[in-house]
Design a protein around this motif. Structure first.
Motif, short mmCIF file in Angstrom:
data_model
loop_
_atom_site.label_atom_id
_atom_site.label_comp_id
_atom_site.label_asym_id
_atom_site.label_seq_id
_atom_site.Cartn_x
_atom_site.Cartn_y
_atom_site.Cartn_z
N LEU A 234 0.83 -1.20 0.00
CA LEU A 234 0.00 0.00 0.00
C LEU A 234 0.87 1.26 0.00
CD1 LEU A 234 -2.67 1.54 0.26
CD2 LEU A 234 -2.53 1.20 2.76
N ALA A 235 1.96 1.20 0.73
CA ALA A 235 2.88 2.35 0.76
C ALA A 235 3.40 2.64 -0.65
CB ALA A 235 4.04 2.06 1.71
N GLY A 236 3.82 1.60 -1.36
CA GLY A 236 4.31 1.80 -2.72
C GLY A 236 3.24 2.29 -3.66
N PHE A 237 2.05 1.71 -3.58
CA PHE A 237 0.94 2.15 -4.42
C PHE A 237 0.59 3.61 -4.17
CE2 PHE A 237 -3.67 2.87 -4.76
CZ PHE A 237 -3.85 2.66 -6.13
N SER A 238 0.64 4.00 -2.90
CA SER A 238 0.31 5.37 -2.52
C SER A 238 1.26 6.37 -3.16
CB SER A 238 0.35 5.53 -1.00
OG SER A 238 -0.59 4.70 -0.37
N ARG A 239 2.53 6.01 -3.24
CA ARG A 239 3.51 6.92 -3.83
C ARG A 239 3.27 7.13 -5.33
NH1 ARG A 239 5.29 10.07 -0.38
NH2 ARG A 239 7.30 10.40 -1.42
N VAL A 240 2.83 6.07 -6.01
CA VAL A 240 2.52 6.20 -7.43
C VAL A 240 1.20 6.95 -7.60
CG1 VAL A 240 1.99 4.94 -9.55
CG2 VAL A 240 3.78 4.10 -8.02
N TYR A 241 0.20 6.59 -6.82
CA TYR A 241 -1.13 7.20 -6.93
C TYR A 241 -1.07 8.70 -6.68
CZ TYR A 241 -6.11 8.02 -6.16
OH TYR A 241 -7.39 8.51 -6.25
N GLN A 242 -0.23 9.12 -5.76
CA GLN A 242 -0.12 10.54 -5.43
C GLN A 242 0.84 11.30 -6.35
OE1 GLN A 242 0.88 10.70 -1.26
NE2 GLN A 242 -1.26 10.46 -0.65
N GLY A 243 1.38 10.61 -7.34
CA GLY A 243 2.25 11.27 -8.32
C GLY A 243 3.63 11.60 -7.78
N LYS A 244 4.05 10.92 -6.71
CA LYS A 244 5.37 11.19 -6.14
C LYS A 244 6.46 10.35 -6.80
CE LYS A 244 3.63 13.97 -3.08
NZ LYS A 244 3.57 13.62 -1.65
N HIS A 245 6.08 9.21 -7.38
CA HIS A 245 7.06 8.31 -7.98
C HIS A 245 6.48 7.63 -9.20
CE1 HIS A 245 10.41 8.29 -5.10
NE2 HIS A 245 9.51 8.37 -4.13
N TRP A 246 7.36 7.18 -10.09
CA TRP A 246 7.01 6.30 -11.18
C TRP A 246 6.89 4.88 -10.62
CZ3 TRP A 246 5.94 9.05 -15.46
CH2 TRP A 246 6.60 10.26 -15.65
N ALA A 247 6.18 4.03 -11.32
CA ALA A 247 5.99 2.66 -10.85
C ALA A 247 7.31 1.91 -10.73
CB ALA A 247 5.04 1.91 -11.79
N SER A 248 8.21 2.13 -11.69
CA SER A 248 9.51 1.44 -11.63
C SER A 248 10.34 1.89 -10.43
CB SER A 248 10.29 1.65 -12.94
OG SER A 248 10.43 3.04 -13.23
N ASP A 249 10.18 3.16 -10.01
CA ASP A 249 10.86 3.63 -8.79
C ASP A 249 10.45 2.80 -7.59
OD1 ASP A 249 11.77 5.72 -10.37
OD2 ASP A 249 10.28 7.13 -9.64
N VAL A 250 9.14 2.53 -7.53
CA VAL A 250 8.58 1.80 -6.40
C VAL A 250 9.04 0.35 -6.40
CG1 VAL A 250 6.41 0.87 -5.49
CG2 VAL A 250 6.59 3.30 -6.06
N LEU A 251 9.08 -0.27 -7.57
CA LEU A 251 9.52 -1.67 -7.64
C LEU A 251 10.99 -1.80 -7.23
CD1 LEU A 251 7.82 -2.97 -10.92
CD2 LEU A 251 7.16 -3.41 -8.54
N ILE A 252 11.82 -0.88 -7.67
CA ILE A 252 13.23 -0.92 -7.27
C ILE A 252 13.36 -0.69 -5.77
CG2 ILE A 252 15.48 0.21 -7.53
CD1 ILE A 252 14.74 0.79 -10.43
#
Length: 294
Positions: A234-252
């Motif tokens: 959920l933390a990772g999804f939140s960062r993408v949903y809020q436009g703070k990160h790209w999805a690949s940023d979160v996966l790394i």
């Protein structure tokens, strides 16, 4: 049901371990977290006393630094040894995410229930909050003489140091533009250290997965393990949903956090005199090896 939070004699509920990893930044929730930690250390006292700790012993500090250095070596080697296959699979997934980063980025209105959920998820994934949680857990264990709680705090702190340090270095070295900074997913300004160009990897996600791994390792309940990783997800999804990160940023970031948590728990499992049997190959012939510290 209660589960062990250490390899010694103290016990704490799985819910407490997960709460310690992913409580929100809202003051009321933080107060509840502190209450649960104190209950864990007072209602389930250890038969072993912590004795020397980081607050009263130079030897304990030296031992901690040495342990952290050894865990760091495991962390740096892990993508090749022993997780080469997993690294290849993760790299492929990250490559696919990079290709579709633009499509996966959030450009909606972000309102309603989902916004409230992701706001809480983003707040709870704050790396500074996590460091405070680890320090509080360790302090509670040291103050109460509960060696198990103190060990849990140590593991949390060590995993966070590894994950946060790695992401901090990579952020500046890579210099990827955040989604709100640039419309291009391929905008990089390495070593420029500019605001808005520190997107890769996501430190919030790395920190969350590092804590998830440690918390899950102290639980014998699969539902609790799933809850810990669901919270990190959920933390990772939140960062993408809020436009703070790209999805690949979160996966790394998730991969870094998982490797950091694994390095800590794997090192702790190799206690002096404790051995385990692992499959290996000698000259192409299948064999078994004894793994341990002697």
């Amino acid at each position: 049901m209660t589960v062990g939070i250490s390899r010694r004699t103290s016990y704490c509920s799985p819910a407490t371990a997960c709460a310690a990893a992913f409580v929100g930044a809202i003051p009321a929730r933080l107060i509840l977290l502190l209450f649960l930690m104190l209950c864990c250390s007072t209602l389930f006292p250890s038969q072993l006393h912590a004795g020397e700790n980081l607050f009263n012993s130079g030897a304990a500090i030296k031992e901690e630094l040495g342990r952290l250095g050894s865990e760091g070596k495991l962390f740096l080697k892990a993508p090749v040894d022993p997780y080469l296959v997993q690294t290849g699979a993760a790299a492929g997934l990250i490559a696919v995410a990079y290709i579709f980063d633009k499509q996966l980025s959030s450009n909606g209105s972000r309102h309603g229930v989902l916004r409230g959920i992701t706001d809480a998820g983003s707040d709870a994934s704050n790396p500074f909050l996590h460091l405070g949680i680890a320090a509080t857990v360790y302090t509670a264990g040291a103050a109460s003489g509960n060696a198990g709680v103190m060990d849990l705090g140590e593991e949390m702190g060590e995993a966070l140091v590894l994950a946060d340090s790695a992401t901090f270095v990579l952020k500046g070295a890579v210099g990827r533009g955040r989604p709100y900074q640039t419309e291009s997913k391929s905008s990089f300004r390495p070593f420029h250290f500019e605001g808005g160009y520190d997107s890769l990897p996501s430190m919030h996600t790395a920190s969350s997965f590092a804590l998830a791994h440690v918390a899950a390792s102290h639980s014998e309940s699969w539902s609790s393990k799933f809850a810990c990783y669901a919270a990190a997800g959920l933390a990772g999804f939140s960062r993408v949903y809020q436009g703070k990160h790209w999805a690949s940023d979160v996966l790394i970031g998730a991969a870094i956090g998982e490797l950091a948590g694994d390095a800590v728990t794997r090192y702790r499992a190799l206690q002096p005199g404790k051995v385990s049997v692992a499959p290996t190959a000698i000259g192409g012939t299948p064999a078994l090896a004894l793994v341990g510290k002697f």
